[in-house]
Design an enzyme around this catalytic site. Structure first.
Site, PDB file in Angstrom:
ATOM      1  N   ASP A   1      -0.960  -0.952   6.334  1.00  0.00           N
ATOM      2  CA  ASP A   1      -1.268  -0.043   7.607  1.00  0.00           C
ATOM      3  C   ASP A   1      -3.120   0.306   8.000  1.00  0.00           C
ATOM      4  O   ASP A   1      -3.514   0.951   9.151  1.00  0.00           O
ATOM      5  CB  ASP A   1      -0.725   0.962   7.725  1.00  0.00           C
ATOM      6  CG  ASP A   1      -1.634   2.191   6.668  1.00  0.00           C
ATOM      7  OD1 ASP A   1      -1.886   2.012   5.201  1.00  0.00           O
ATOM      8  OD2 ASP A   1      -1.272   3.536   6.845  1.00  0.00           O
TER       9      ASP A   1
ATOM     10  N   GLY B   1      -7.861   3.626   3.904  1.00  0.00           N
ATOM     11  CA  GLY B   1      -7.148   2.529   2.726  1.00  0.00           C
ATOM     12  C   GLY B   1      -8.896   2.433   1.644  1.00  0.00           C
ATOM     13  O   GLY B   1      -8.819   1.645   0.952  1.00  0.00           O
TER      14      GLY B   1
ATOM     15  N   ASP C   1       0.869  -0.826  -0.260  1.00  0.00           N
ATOM     16  CA  ASP C   1      -0.349   0.326  -0.233  1.00  0.00           C
ATOM     17  C   ASP C   1       0.878   1.657  -0.013  1.00  0.00           C
ATOM     18  O   ASP C   1       2.256   0.873   0.075  1.00  0.00           O
ATOM     19  CB  ASP C   1      -0.430  -0.135   1.253  1.00  0.00           C
ATOM     20  CG  ASP C   1      -1.418   1.240   1.631  1.00  0.00           C
ATOM     21  OD1 ASP C   1      -2.576   1.470   0.522  1.00  0.00           O
ATOM     22  OD2 ASP C   1      -1.331   1.062   2.838  1.00  0.00           O
TER      23      ASP C   1
ATOM     24  N   ASN D   1      -4.185   9.852  -6.237  1.00  0.00           N
ATOM     25  CA  ASN D   1      -2.984  10.953  -6.838  1.00  0.00           C
ATOM     26  C   ASN D   1      -1.320  10.544  -6.566  1.00  0.00           C
ATOM     27  O   ASN D   1      -0.666  10.525  -6.379  1.00  0.00           O
ATOM     28  CB  ASN D   1      -2.659  11.608  -5.116  1.00  0.00           C
ATOM     29  CG  ASN D   1      -4.289  13.062  -5.670  1.00  0.00           C
ATOM     30  OD1 ASN D   1      -4.834  13.105  -6.644  1.00  0.00           O
ATOM     31  ND2 ASN D   1      -4.844  12.593  -4.093  1.00  0.00           N
TER      32      ASN D   1
ATOM     33  N   ASP E   1       0.222   5.044   0.987  1.00  0.00           N
ATOM     34  CA  ASP E   1      -0.235   5.917   2.361  1.00  0.00           C
ATOM     35  C   ASP E   1      -0.212   5.134   3.336  1.00  0.00           C
ATOM     36  O   ASP E   1      -1.046   4.573   3.736  1.00  0.00           O
ATOM     37  CB  ASP E   1      -1.661   6.869   2.157  1.00  0.00           C
ATOM     38  CG  ASP E   1      -2.124   7.416   0.838  1.00  0.00           C
ATOM     39  OD1 ASP E   1      -1.251   8.441   0.858  1.00  0.00           O
ATOM     40  OD2 ASP E   1      -2.209   7.159  -0.461  1.00  0.00           O
TER      41      ASP E   1
ATOM     42  N   SER F   1      -6.240   5.489  -3.421  1.00  0.00           N
ATOM     43  CA  SER F   1      -5.921   7.221  -4.168  1.00  0.00           C
ATOM     44  C   SER F   1      -5.465   6.916  -5.589  1.00  0.00           C
ATOM     45  O   SER F   1      -5.141   6.669  -6.167  1.00  0.00           O
ATOM     46  CB  SER F   1      -4.041   7.831  -3.361  1.00  0.00           C
ATOM     47  OG  SER F   1      -4.496   9.018  -3.702  1.00  0.00           O
TER      48      SER F   1
ATOM     49  N   ARG G   1     -12.507   6.722  -2.518  1.00  0.00           N
ATOM     50  CA  ARG G   1     -12.726   8.582  -1.551  1.00  0.00           C
ATOM     51  C   ARG G   1     -14.261   7.906  -1.794  1.00  0.00           C
ATOM     52  O   ARG G   1     -14.918   8.327  -0.006  1.00  0.00           O
ATOM     53  CB  ARG G   1     -12.236   9.542  -2.763  1.00  0.00           C
ATOM     54  CG  ARG G   1     -12.773  10.931  -2.031  1.00  0.00           C
ATOM     55  CD  ARG G   1     -11.994  11.710  -2.909  1.00  0.00           C
ATOM     56  NE  ARG G   1     -11.097  11.528  -3.582  1.00  0.00           N
ATOM     57  CZ  ARG G   1      -9.937  12.387  -4.903  1.00  0.00           C
ATOM     58  NH1 ARG G   1     -11.258  12.360  -5.515  1.00  0.00           N
ATOM     59  NH2 ARG G   1      -9.312  11.828  -5.318  1.00  0.00           N
TER      60      ARG G   1
END
Ligand SMILES: O=P(O)(O)OC[C@H]1O[C@H](O[C@H]2O[C@H](CO)[C@@H](O)[C@H](O)[C@H]2O)[C@H](O)[C@@H](O)[C@@H]1O
Length: 501
Positions: A183, A56, A13, A127, A15, A125, A59
């Site tokens: 995480d 996780g 993952d 991004n 972030d 994400s 959005r």
């Protein structure tokens, strides 16, 4: 064996695992939701809600799950707007605060690249590419899966396994050849749903969530990515390798007690064997030799296990009994008894400085438990005990989980005890396999002893740096599952050998 040999690709993952952007996301969500919640007269968005409903996930899924929890309806255009608002705040904070890749993550990425292990980055994400480029880490990854690709392919976001499975496919690997590093609770759930070789939770120091990740089913919880290189494969997931190793050989089972057959509890008097273990262990011991090797007093551990016909080694193997009136003791340990009595007297006279300290007298050892002593006092207690022991020629200190064990200064330990029992049991090298399960530092003596001719299994989900064990099990309940598998797969075989012998 270590985990490196049990996986051939890594799916990570982004972030919170590779980058410190997790807090940025949280802050952006908090600002967005707090503004929104005010319109409904509701209280602010919390960290716990972030971890439970949003972290996780893609959005819009995060928005929906959280608002359903708060009982707030939302139209699809509002959903769109809310998602955009969050992203604007996130991107402006990203420009403002910057982003870094965690140094342990960078070192781990380099190590995997040097070993030729292919990597995929998987993120909910939109991004993802932007962040990877900005950090100049995009070239570490053979595969990138992000929310834009997911949307195009109509994949379901985490906690569904879709993104991870697609990443494995693009890496040209089967799920059981890949480990997943995550995480967020939703990511751990996704990893489990996809049946990957291991699902590893990351909870860096100061970051909450280790307990939640473990409860969500993480095989391990690490505090940094480099710990992954030390982890040991879960023996239930690696059953085929284990069964191949055992096939055609006789087996003896050696089991530690605290932390292995019983959960670790705050007061040592309260430890009890996990309920499901007694019946299966009783049945197994009918055809496989079983020995319990404990730091506790022999009589104490025997009473807690409560199964006749087993070998019981107490005081870390100094005092052993077994079927047919077998008895073995390290007699020289008696010579340390007057020093032991004096040392205890001195510790007792200082005990009121350490509220919560508990002293457990055993036949040859004395455990000084500090689990319930305030952590600010641990170092001074340790210094005091080390200094005290220096004044006794026949004593030494051994370390265990939140315990200093005062011991006779002799070259005997659980490893020696297991070696002795293998002799007694007439276990022919190459024809018999000793399997040992333990969780603590004192069990390392056995893991090291068995390294070339037996199998060591360490119980726990945390860092395994420095362990000599070959495999792992998460908890005492998983030990019960393992014992059931042993019964289903091996006891008939053992009975046949005995009949033929
Ligand atoms: O070799 P073991 O059977 O694992 O015994 C090691 C020590 O276990 C006990 O202490 C540990 O378990 C307690 C109960 O869960 C826990 O409160 C304590 O912090 C642990 O260190 C036992 O009391 C000791 O005598 C053993 O040496």
């Amino acid at each position: 064996m270590n985990t490196t040999e049990s996986y051939s690709a890594v799916i990570l993952d982004l972030d919170g695992v590779l980058t410190d952007t997790r807090n940025l996301h949280y802050d952006a969500w908090k600002q967005t939701f707090d503004e929104y919640l005010r319109n409904y007269g509701q209280g602010p968005f919390s960290q716990k809600e972030y971890e439970q409903y949003v972290d996780g996930k893609p959005r819009s899924q995060g928005i929906l799950d959280f608002l359903i929890f708060r009982g707030i309806p939302i139209t699809s255009s509002e959903l769109q707007k809310l998602g955009q608002r969050k992203n604007e705040i996130y991107l402006s904070e990203l420009d403002h605060q910057g982003v870094v890749v965690f140094s342990d993550a960078l070192r781990a990425l380099r190590k995997w690249r040097d070993k030729g292990v292919p990597l995929a980055v998987v993120s909910s994400s939109k991004n993802t590419t932007k962040i990877l480029d900005r950090l100049r880490i995009r070239n570490y990854f053979e595969v990138e899966m992000n929310a834009l690709i997911g949307e195009e392919m109509h994949l379901e976001g985490k906690p569904s396994a879709d993104f991870f499975l697609e990443a494995a496919k693009r890496l040209n690997k089967k799920p059981d050849e890949c480990i997943v590093v995550e995480d967020a609770v939703a990511g751990i759930q996704a990893g489990n749903a996809g049946n990957f070789a291991s699902v590893i939770g990351v909870a860096r120091p100061g970051q909450t969530g280790g307990k939640e990740l473990s409860e969500a089913g993480a095989d391990f919880v690490v505090t940094g990515l480099e710990e992954i290189f030390d982890l040991k494969p879960n023996i239930i997931k690696s059953w085929r390798n284990f069964a191949q190793f055992i096939d055609g050989k006789e087996m003896a089972l050696f089991l530690d007690f605290d932390g292995t057959l019983s959960e670790i509890v705050p007061d040592h008097h309260d430890a009890q064997m996990v309920e499901e273990i007694r019946p299966v262990l009783t049945r197994i011991s009918d055809s496989i030799k079983v020995a319990i090797i404990s730091g506790r007093d022999r009589k104490d551990v025997k009473a807690r296990v409560g199964i006749d016909g087993l070998f019981y080694a107490g005081c870390h193997g100094y005092d052993i009994s077994g079927p047919g009136c077998f008895h073995f003791q390290i007699e020289e340990a008696e010579e340390a008894s007057s020093e032991m009595n004096e040392a205890i007297k001195q510790i007792e006279s200082h005990a009121d400085k350490y509220p919560g300290l508990s002293i457990e007298r055993k036949k040859y050892f004395t455990a000084i438990h500090y689990r319930n002593v305030d952590s600010s006092l641990h170092q001074s207690l340790k210094n005091e005990i080390n200094d005290l022991v220096k004044s006794f020629k026949k004593l030494e200190v051994r370390r265990g989980k939140m315990v200093f064990d005062l011991a006779p200064k002799l070259k005997w330990n659980k490893g020696e005890a297991v070696k002795k029992l293998c002799e007694v049991l007439d276990m022919a090298p190459g024809k018999t396999v000793a399997v040992y399960i333990g969780d603590d530092l004192t069990d390392e003596d056995v893991f090291c002893e068995l390294h070339s001719w037996g199998i060591g299994i360490k119980v726990g989900i945390e860092s395994m740096a420095g362990t000599c064990s070959d495999y792992s099990l998460r908890t005492p309940s998983e030990v019960a599952t393992f014992l059931n598998k042993i019964e289903q797969n091996f006891t008939q075989q053992e009975k046949q050998w005995r009949r033929g012998a």
